[in-house]
Structures are given as structure tokens and as C-alpha cells.
Design an enzyme around this catalytic site. Structure first.
Site, PDB file in Angstrom:
ATOM      1  N   CYS A 113      -6.327  -4.751   0.576  1.00 22.86           N
ATOM      2  CA  CYS A 113      -5.010  -4.491  -0.024  1.00 22.86           C
ATOM      3  C   CYS A 113      -3.999  -5.608   0.233  1.00 22.86           C
ATOM      4  CB  CYS A 113      -4.459  -3.168   0.488  1.00 22.86           C
ATOM      5  SG  CYS A 113      -5.563  -1.771   0.205  1.00 22.86           S
ATOM      6  N   HIS A 240       2.661  -3.485  -1.041  1.00 22.66           N
ATOM      7  CA  HIS A 240       1.395  -2.958  -1.537  1.00 22.66           C
ATOM      8  C   HIS A 240       1.607  -1.526  -1.988  1.00 22.66           C
ATOM      9  CE1 HIS A 240      -2.535  -1.402  -1.993  1.00 22.66           C
ATOM     10  NE2 HIS A 240      -2.540  -0.757  -0.844  1.00 22.66           N
ATOM     11  N   ASN A 270      -3.286   3.356  -6.359  1.00 19.70           N
ATOM     12  CA  ASN A 270      -3.564   2.272  -5.423  1.00 19.70           C
ATOM     13  C   ASN A 270      -4.624   1.372  -6.044  1.00 19.70           C
ATOM     14  OD1 ASN A 270      -4.479   0.611  -3.365  1.00 19.70           O
ATOM     15  ND2 ASN A 270      -4.454   2.203  -1.795  1.00 19.70           N
TER      16      ASN A 270
END
Length: 314
Positions: A113, A240, A270
Site C-alpha cells: 500500500c 493511502h 482499497n
């Protein structure tokens, strides 16, 4: 050595959209449960014939078009991904082939990530050192391919997509890309995992939440210090896009009281390494950030790694 800047951005998402109600037909969940815990409404899902490098190439082509450049103007391609299935040719090489580039250096980075901000720093260093003239930096992930769709704690989180930035040299003194602040917590790497055969995504949600909301704010403020900017002077904060319940308190604790906070997670889920460049590209495309706006980019997650820098928007 010279400075660097982001000359243009681009993003891509698959056409298929999966809603919370769609997920409720697969696992024991509901729209209310998902929204209240992670803030996600929808996510985009790539098909079996839509690999990571194809999504990456779409985003890269848009960034090149926005910059008014040909693919042959690029001499370095850095792709951040943790979901490419094949080892070789790597994703960057496949993107270069899809876009008919001349003879660029091609490398992949797997920092999950936090991948895009690591890749951006790598390209920044290469251009500053004179090893590259122009670079394509891409974050692309197909999280839905490594997801256990019977696990309601993870399948509600993920989506697919790609975001890209063109990085080029800029005269010293011109605001561009600031020095990176990066690191990791290796002993806590077990908190976010993509392991096994076939690989599957798993995480310890509460551990990640506590780490992100308590340990990361001072590190993000250090990023601002390295850039010579006060948090209150930031025009945007692009974290993020893991979970809205992490993004909002983290942005608040950084002290960026006047900044637009990217909340693309609500419609994209995500998307791992794709999340930061995709969210930033959308803010710029919508006109939410005028050219030259200072934006904090801060990636965190897998390996419990983190990396951040302040950039000025194209």
C-alpha cells in the site's frame, strides 16, 4: 543535481462496479455495516482478462496524453504493485511494450500500500542524479484477484485500478517533489499479509488501525518539515485509501486544517498501490486543486511500511 516535478497525472478503473448490496448477496454483511466501519460504498472490479499491466498502461497513457508527451519520451518506468502474478517480464516491462516505448529502464517495486510513494521517491532520485530524464511512475493493483470472497472482514475492502504520474526534471527552486521520509516496522509485518498459494490478502485490522492513527501522524508532520511547509498550508492530503475511519482521524492529527482530504476510498475501496495516484489524479481532474497546489502524499500499510513526500500539482 536538479529538482523534479510531477508534469501530469492519469488514472484508470475497470468498468464493473460492485456495490455493498452486491456483497451482501455473497457474505453476511450489509450496506450499513460496511459504511459504518470502513466508509466504502462501491469498488471497481477487473475482469479475468484485465491484468495489472493493462490497467497500468491505461493510466500511463492518460498521464502521457495530459503531459503532451509521446511514450518514447520516457526513459524510466517504475511500477508499484503487489498483485502481478508473473515474475518476468515484470509489469513495468509489459507496460513499456504495450505503449511501444523505446528502451526505458523498467522495474517493479513491491511495498504494497506504500508502493506508489516509494516508487515516486525512486524516480525522483533517478532524475535528480541524472540517471533518467523523464519517468513514468505507476501504482496498479488487482486486489480482487487475491481476495477470499468468503471472508467478510477483507472482501468488503478491496477494489482494482491504477494511477500514474509523469516525473521530469525541474529547475532548482521550482516547487516540485520534496525529499521522502520512509521506513517500516519489520517486527509487525504480520499485520498485513499477501501469502500462500494461491496468494490471499489478510490483515489484523485493529492492529493496523491503532498503528496508523497513533504512530503515523508525527511521521507525516516530519514529511512536511522536510518539505519546508506547515501542515496548515497544505492544499490537499492524499493518504493511502485504506479505510475512511483511518483517513479522517489521521488527516486531523496531522494538522492540515485547510486541506482538501482525499476520500476516494468511498467509491473505489482499497486499491493498494493505486490508491494515492488515483485519488490525486481525480482531485486534479475535477479542478479541486489548482496547478501548483502543495499536496501531502503519504502511503502506509503492508510490511507496516510508510513513505511520504509533498508534491506540487501539475
Amino acid at each position: 543535481m536538479t529538482g523534479t516535478r510531477i508534469a501530469a497525472l492519469g488514472h484508470y478503473q475497470p468498468a464493473k462496479v460492485l456495490t455493498n448490496d452486491d456483497l451482501a448477496a455473497l457474505v453476511d454483511t450489509s450496506d450499513e455495516w460496511i459504511r459504518s466501519r470502513v466508509g466504502i460504498r462501491t469498488r471497481h472490479v477487473a475482469g479475468p482478462d484485465e491484468p495489472v499491466d493493462e490497467m497500468a498502461a491505461h493510466a500511463a497513457a492518460k498521464a502521457l496524453a495530459s503531459a503532451g508527451l509521446a511514450s518514447t519520451d520516457i526513459d524510466l518506468v517504475v511500477v508499484a504493485t503487489s498483485t502481478a502474478i508473473d515474475r518476468s517480464p515484470n509489469t513495468a516491462a509489459r507496460v513499456a511494450a504495450r505503449l511501444a516505448m523505446a528502451s526505458p529502464a523498467t522495474l517493479d517495486l513491491n511495498v504494497v500500500c506504500a508502493g506508489f510513494t516509494h516508487a515516486l521517491a525512486t524516480a525522483d532520485h533517478a532524475v535528480r542524479a541524472g540517471s533518467a530524464r523523464r519517468a513514468l511512475v505507476i501504482g496498479a493493483d488487482k486486489m480482487t484477484e487475491i481476495t477470499d470472497w468468503t471472508d467478510r472482514t477483507t472482501c468488503v475492502l478491496v477494489g482494482d485500478g491504477a494511477g500514474a504520474a509523469v516525473v521530469e526534471a525541474a529547475p532548482d527552486g521550482v516547487p516540485g517533489i520534496s525529499p521522502v521520509v520512509w521506513g517500516s516496522v519489520p517486527e509487525m509485518g504480520h499485520a498485513v499479509r499477501i501469502e500462500g498459494t494461491p496468494p490471499r490478502f489478510a490483515q489484523e485490522g485493529q492492529t493496523v488501525y491503532r498503528w496508523a492513527t497513533t504512530q503515523l501522524p508525527p511521521i507525516a508532520r516530519r514529511v512536511c518539515e522536510r518539505a519546508g511547509i506547515a501542515p496548515e498550508d497544505l492544499a490537499a492530503v492524499v493518504l493511502h485509501q485504506a479505510n475512511l475511519r483511518i483517513i479522517e482521524p489521521l488527516a486531523q492529527r496531522i494538522g492540515a486544517v485547510n486541506a482538501v482530504v482525499a476520500r476516494d476510498v468511498t467509491e473505489s475501496g482499497n486499491t493498494s498501490a493505486a490508491s494515492i495516484p488515483m485519488a490525486l489524479s481525480k482531485l486534479v481532474a475535477r479542478g479541486d486543486l489548482p496547478p501548483g497546489s502543495p499536496a501531502l502524499l503519504f502511503g502506509f500499510g503492508g510490511n507496516l511500511s510508510y513513505a511520504g513526500q509533498v508534491v506540487h500539482t501539475p
